[in-house]
Write a protein that holds these residues in place. Structure first.
Motif: not given
Lengths: 111, 114
Positions: A63-72, A49-53
């Motif tokens: 597994f891992e995931a990357e949050f990219k705001k510019s690319e949504t 989960k991603y929660t703005s950290a």
């Protein structure tokens, strides 16, 4: 309005090769994002989960995931696929009250 | 074991009948969500309860109803069943209204309507 788009309905990889499952989201503010996995005839299990950290989120089973705001985007990756990774994967966005599921990506791992 | 218990695991019934699916959330979780998963429709949100009160409705048919009881378990009632109601029905729980914002799913109830 919140929504997610999983860009591939099916992904096939060979065992030992990298996995990339793509997810784009739409959110009017900073969202919470999740990846869930569903093995055949099982319930959904939280992968991460991603929660703005931190923008790079590590989950279970490598597994891992990357949050990219510019690319949504919130793409799910794993360096080396294992046979046991064969399952359905769901990207989810939440506004804190409701949860919006993508249509799922079916991952096949070829021996 | 996720801590969310759903019964029955499997149910076979006939068209026109009525069934009740039960969900016990994780200990301490106040929110319960119901989802329907079928091959043609994917995962569809049905309804959300928080501490006994209905909070949101999704694509829930009028033939379907749900409630959450004071002990926080929830039941999903499906009536006048049709062939198209055959699906996996999942319950998920969450700790609070917005805190600990993670859904924990049960193993599901598989309904087959013949």
């Amino acid at each position: 309005a919140q929504s997610v788009t999983q860009l591939d309905s099916h992904v096939s990889v060979s065992e030992g090769t990298p996995v990339l499952l793509r997810c784009n989201y739409s959110s009017s503010y900073s969202p919470s994002l999740f990846w869930y996995v569903q093995h055949p005839n099982k319930g959904l299990q939280l992968l991460l989960k991603y929660t703005s950290a931190a923008t790079l989120v590590k989950g279970i089973n490598g597994f891992e995931a990357e949050f990219k705001k510019s690319e949504t985007s919130f793409h799910l990756t794993k360096p080396s696929a294992h046979m046991s990774d064969a399952a359905e994967y769901f990207c989810v966005v939440s506004d804190g009250n409701q949860f919006y599921f993508g249509t799922g990506t079916s991952l096949t791992v070829i021996p | 074991d996720s801590g969310v218990t759903q019964t029955p695991k499997h149910l076979i019934t006939a068209t026109g009948q009525r069934v009740t699916l039960r969900c016990s959330p994780r200990s301490g979780d106040l929110s319960v969500y119901w989802y329907q998963q079928s091959l043609d429709q994917g995962l569809q949100f049905l309804i959300h309860y928080y501490n006994g009160e209905e909070r949101a409705k999704g694509n829930i048919l009028e033939r379907f109803s749900a409630q959450q009881f004071p002990d926080l378990h929830s039941e999903l009632n499906l009536s006048s069943l049709e062939l198209g109601d055959s699906a996996l029905y999942f319950c998920a729980s969450r700790a609070g209204r917005s805190g600990a914002n993670v859904l924990t799913f049960g193993a599901g109830s598989r309904l087959t309507v013949l």
